[in-house]
Each structure stands twice: as C-alpha cells, then as structure tokens.
Design an enzyme around this catalytic site. Sequence first.
Site, short mmCIF file in Angstrom:
data_model
loop_
_atom_site.label_atom_id
_atom_site.label_comp_id
_atom_site.label_asym_id
_atom_site.label_seq_id
_atom_site.Cartn_x
_atom_site.Cartn_y
_atom_site.Cartn_z
N HIS A 74 1.02 -15.13 26.10
CA HIS A 74 0.54 -16.54 26.99
C HIS A 74 0.36 -16.03 28.80
CE1 HIS A 74 4.41 -15.03 28.21
NE2 HIS A 74 4.21 -15.57 29.77
N ASP A 75 -0.08 -14.77 28.76
CA ASP A 75 -0.55 -13.94 30.40
C ASP A 75 -1.19 -12.86 30.02
OD1 ASP A 75 0.25 -15.93 32.09
OD2 ASP A 75 2.53 -15.25 32.16
N HIS A 96 3.11 -9.65 35.85
CA HIS A 96 2.43 -9.94 34.49
C HIS A 96 2.34 -8.89 33.24
CE1 HIS A 96 2.67 -13.76 37.16
NE2 HIS A 96 2.83 -14.27 36.02
#
Length: 388
Positions: free
Chosen positions: A106-107, A66
């Site tokens: 989104h992360d 991530h």
Amino acid sequence: MKDINSWSFDSFRLNEVSEGHALKYVGFELFNRYGFMDRFKIPFSALDNYLTALEVGYSKHNNPYHNVMHSADVSQSSHFMLSQTGLASSLGDLELFAVIFGALIHDYEHTGHTNSFHIQSGSSYAMLYNDRSVLENHHVSSCFRLMKEEDKNVLQHLTREEYREFRNVVIEIVLATDMSTHFVQIKTMKNMLSLPEGIDKNKALCLIVHACDISHPSKPWHLHERWTEGVLEEFFRQGDLEASMGLPYSPLCDRHTVHIAESQIGFIDFIVEPTMVVCGELLTKMVEPLVSLPPTDTLFPPDKQGEGAESASPSAALSPLPPGRSGSNSNGSNSIRRLPLNYCGKLEIPTPWMKFLHENKASWKERAAKEEEERKKAEAAKAAEFTK
C-alpha cells in the site's frame, strides 16, 4: 514470529533480528498461514523475488516512517483484523489474498512527502496522476507493473476472472488509504451500519486496511512513541524542503512550531479512535450472523481466543525460508477462519486497540501539560529579561 497473532506485534524488533527484512518475513509468514501458495499456485521463487522487490521500493527514499517496517506492521495488523475477530470466516480466499497483498504494497515507493506536497510543487507524480490520490495511484500501479516481470509474477496462475476481481479489490483498498477519503469512508460506513441491509464487503475491507494504516496510536506506548517519532521526522523533512522551495509549511511540518503531544491527542480524538470504534461495530455486524451457523472445526475452541491467540497452523515455521516450503499448505486458511467465542458460545470480538488508545492519550496529556508549563516558564523568563 511467535507474536504474529498479537495486536502488540513489534515490527521494529522483527526488522532488527531479520537484518532489515521485516516485510519479507511477514509476507512469507502470512502467505504460508493463509495457504495462498497452494491455493493460488504461487511459485516460491516468484514470491521471494516479488517481496525482495517490494523491500527495495520501500527503502528507495530512506523514509523514517513509510518503510519496510510500516508495510510489515500494517500487514500484520490487517492479519489480526482478519484472523482474530472472525472476519476471515465471512470472506473468500481471493478476498483474504487481496487484503494481505494490498496491505503489503500500500505504500510502495513512498517518497516521504504528502499528496498535497506533490500537488503544490507540481511533481512528476502529480502530473502523471492529475492531482488525484497521487501517491496511492503510484503505489498500486507500480506494484502491478512489477508483476509484468515473469520472475516476480505471483498472480500468474490466477484465472482471468480471479485476476480481474483481485486487481479491482486491491486497487480499491490501496486508493482508500488516501487520507483525503477518510471522512467520506467513515460517514459511508456509519450509514451502512444504521441500515438493515448488509455491509458492502469491499468498502468494509477498505476501511479495515485504512484503519490498520493509521493504527499506531492504538498500539502499546513503546511502539506508538517510535512510530510517532518516525512520522513527525518525515513531516519535518518535508517542511524543511518546503521552506527551501519557498512553499508554505504543510500542517505538522514546521519542526519549530509543532507541539507533538497536542498533535497526537488531536489525531487520536478526531481520527483514530472514531475509526477504531466504527471498525469494531462493522466487525460485529459482519461476524455475528456467522455464530448461528452450524458449528464446524473452524470455530475457536475456548482456549484459542482473544488477543495474541496463536494459530494452530502447521505453517508456523519461521519465514521467509520455511524448510522445504512446508509452510504453504491447503489447510492454512482453515486455521484463519475461526470465530472468537467464549465458553458460553457467545461472540467476543477482541478490541485491544481501545485500551491502548486511552492509555496513550493519557500519556500524551501528561506530556502536553509538562510542555505547556515549560513554555510558560520560558515566556516568563523571556519577559523578565526584556524588562531589565
């Protein structure tokens, strides 16, 4: 960036040549191609500062998965879904903006742990968000808070109505990346596809970004294998931490017992392939009605279709520092809104993910068979040693 329109886009390579700035390069390229800079009057300095802040957040925990490359990959994959399938032709500028923006953020500041870990360990994030979509709430909340700083506010020229609509869609998109919502999303979309009524557009956009978020098994093997190594190492680090805290191992987090090949076969069979099949069906249902509309200059000419079709946008200059900001142009969105028609004028939505899914699953099955054979030999050797 010449492969920005390809499902086989390599975020790892981009990150190498950009010296760790894959997110910023993809961000600038897509904002330019879609004409967001002009359409929403985004100051160049604000976008530069915002993308820089995103990269800092994605790098905060040194995650093997991530990270900035994952953000770039999901954003580029979302761009493929919008621009190469005809989906963009059914969307407004604000919706396109929300999808690309939502994919980029989104992360943000992902800790490298799962929501379950935060809940089980009673982390500050779990306390703040009441055990509900812990990380996803943090990602989207933090990214909107960033824009409270004037030099990073890329939304400063949106009208009040545009801002409310944009914020609502982005929140919905990011929260839908929570894997705990996966099966509900798939079931809801299948129900919508079976009904004569139209598909809820926001739910479709949520599923598209969610699909791109878990799409690495549907990419070429050399990319999929690297993503798999990264995500499993992240899981294993969590498992090591769980063991040190006296917590039970979360699924796939015990580096001593996980069978990698079998885990990926299961991920493809039960999660990724069914999701991509549903995405293909929803794309067809949303784009097919557009084919009967009067032809316009936004349709794909016959030589501009399929996987890897290059955009004719004059904004294709290398980002993130296009000369004189010329990459941002009011016609950028026109080059995105094209229908993938064949020479007979029939719709042919490219689905390159299905080919790669089947190839990758076959490769994992071969590896699983070898691993099983090696385990049996090791067990036999151990048993023979025991009987001596």
